[in-house]
Design an enzyme around this catalytic site. Structure first.
Site, short mmCIF file in Angstrom:
data_model
loop_
_atom_site.label_atom_id
_atom_site.label_comp_id
_atom_site.label_asym_id
_atom_site.label_seq_id
_atom_site.Cartn_x
_atom_site.Cartn_y
_atom_site.Cartn_z
N LYS A 48 0.82 -1.19 0.00
CA LYS A 48 0.00 0.00 0.00
C LYS A 48 0.86 1.25 0.00
O LYS A 48 0.40 2.36 -0.29
CB LYS A 48 -0.87 0.03 1.27
CG LYS A 48 -1.81 -1.13 1.43
CD LYS A 48 -2.44 -1.06 2.84
CE LYS A 48 -3.10 -2.36 3.18
NZ LYS A 48 -3.57 -2.34 4.59
N ASP A 105 7.43 3.03 -2.73
CA ASP A 105 7.59 4.14 -1.78
C ASP A 105 9.03 4.30 -1.34
O ASP A 105 9.56 5.41 -1.30
CB ASP A 105 6.67 3.94 -0.56
CG ASP A 105 6.83 2.59 0.13
OD1 ASP A 105 7.59 1.73 -0.36
OD2 ASP A 105 6.17 2.37 1.17
N ASP A 108 14.84 -0.04 0.74
CA ASP A 108 15.60 -0.15 1.98
C ASP A 108 16.69 -1.21 1.74
O ASP A 108 17.71 -0.91 1.12
CB ASP A 108 14.60 -0.55 3.08
CG ASP A 108 15.15 -0.52 4.48
OD1 ASP A 108 15.93 0.38 4.79
OD2 ASP A 108 14.79 -1.41 5.29
N LYS A 136 17.15 4.49 0.77
CA LYS A 136 18.11 4.46 1.88
C LYS A 136 19.32 3.67 1.40
O LYS A 136 19.44 2.48 1.72
CB LYS A 136 17.51 3.73 3.09
CG LYS A 136 16.40 4.44 3.82
CD LYS A 136 16.00 3.58 5.04
CE LYS A 136 14.72 4.00 5.67
NZ LYS A 136 14.21 3.01 6.65
N VAL A 158 10.99 6.11 8.62
CA VAL A 158 10.17 7.26 8.26
C VAL A 158 8.73 6.84 7.95
O VAL A 158 8.46 5.70 7.54
CB VAL A 158 10.77 8.02 7.05
CG1 VAL A 158 12.13 8.60 7.40
CG2 VAL A 158 10.87 7.12 5.82
N ASP A 164 3.95 3.70 6.16
CA ASP A 164 3.30 3.41 7.43
C ASP A 164 4.23 2.87 8.48
O ASP A 164 5.33 2.40 8.19
CB ASP A 164 2.21 2.35 7.21
CG ASP A 164 2.79 0.95 7.02
OD1 ASP A 164 3.66 0.79 6.15
OD2 ASP A 164 2.41 0.03 7.77
P1 IMP Z 1 13.22 -3.71 1.49
O1 IMP Z 1 12.80 -5.02 0.93
O2 IMP Z 1 14.09 -3.88 2.71
O3 IMP Z 1 13.85 -2.80 0.46
O4 IMP Z 1 11.92 -3.02 2.08
C1 IMP Z 1 11.08 -2.27 1.31
C2 IMP Z 1 9.76 -2.08 2.01
O5 IMP Z 1 9.93 -1.93 3.41
C3 IMP Z 1 9.09 -0.81 1.54
O6 IMP Z 1 8.22 -1.05 0.48
C4 IMP Z 1 8.37 -0.33 2.77
O7 IMP Z 1 7.06 -0.85 2.80
C5 IMP Z 1 9.14 -0.90 3.93
N1 IMP Z 1 10.01 0.11 4.56
C6 IMP Z 1 11.37 0.19 4.53
N2 IMP Z 1 11.84 1.23 5.20
C7 IMP Z 1 10.74 1.87 5.68
C8 IMP Z 1 10.56 3.07 6.48
O8 IMP Z 1 11.51 3.79 6.87
N3 IMP Z 1 9.28 3.40 6.76
C9 IMP Z 1 8.21 2.67 6.35
N4 IMP Z 1 8.32 1.55 5.61
C10 IMP Z 1 9.58 1.16 5.28
MG MG Z 2 5.19 -0.83 4.54
#
Ligand code: IMP
Ligand code: MG
Length: 184
Positions: A48, A105, A108, A136, A158, A164
């Site tokens: 979302k 969004d 990470d 990030k 954040v 969220d």
């Molecule tokens: P990744 O697989 O670690 O890159 O995570 C990506 C997902 O983690 C994003 O689509 C977000 O939903 C969530 N996410 C990562 N960092 C944050 C944050 O700082 N705030 C909110 N959601 C985050």
């Molecule tokens: Mg999320």
């Protein structure tokens, strides 16, 4: 008093203001419009978190795009990636031969998108690229090419503008750093 003033108390600071977001989204829309001119562009919203960004961004793209929505679960209610990604809602239509732009969004660790790109590549799109509102870079654990990114941010959790914590704060018009006492 602004309608969202109460949830601002849960932030330590505002990181990106609504004005900065709007300007960045306009710029990105122009870039996409130029880069995808003459292409069969499908913009894919990753639910979302990307929903607010996506609805603003598609209105800044002056091309005959189609839109798709996909939902993957990666986080649950914690604040760090598990590396386990599950497709909760898949695309409605075939993307074979199309130019796919995944709209996310935040990147990470990069695990979610790395997995998604692999899954969607198996459906033989003409191209597949990523547009993210936030990045990030310090947190990346997988090799991932992100073609479009609006803001690089530090390693902090954040919320706002669609992002969220435990399903809250998505309605915040700005992006802020969540007070650690909320999730610790
Ligand atoms: P990744 O697989 O670690 O890159 O995570 C990506 C997902 O983690 C994003 O689509 C977000 O939903 C969530 N996410 C990562 N960092 C944050 C944050 O700082 N705030 C909110 N959601 C985050
Ligand atoms: Mg999320």
């Amino acid at each position: 008093m602004e309608p969202t003033a109460r949830i601002y108390q849960d932030l330590t600071r505002i990181l990106v203001t609504r004005e900065e977001i709007a300007a960045a989204v306009r710029d990105l829309g122009r870039k996409i419009t130029a880069d995808y001119d003459g292409r069969d562009l499908v913009m894919v919203c990753i639910l979302k978190g990307a929903c607010v960004f996506f609805t603003d961004l598609i209105r800044e793209v002056d091309l005959p795009v189609t839109t798709e929505f996909m939902s993957v679960s990666s986080y649950g209610s914690g604040t760090s990636s598990s590396g386990v990604v599950r497709i909760v809602k898949d695309l409605d239509r075939n993307i074979e031969g199309k130019d796919v732009l995944i709209v996310e969004d935040i990147v990470d660790s990069g695990r979610t998108l790395s997995y998604l790109v692999k899954v969607l590549e198996q459906r033989h799109p003409r191209s597949i690229h990523i547009a993210t509102l936030l990045d990030k870079p310090a947190r990346r654990v997988v090799d991932l090419t992100v073609q479009y990114s609006c803001f690089d941010i530090p390693d902090a959790f954040v919320v706002g503008y669609g992002l969220d914590y435990d399903e809250h704060y998505r309605n915040l018009p700005d992006i802020g750093v969540l007070r650690p006492t909320i999730y610790e």
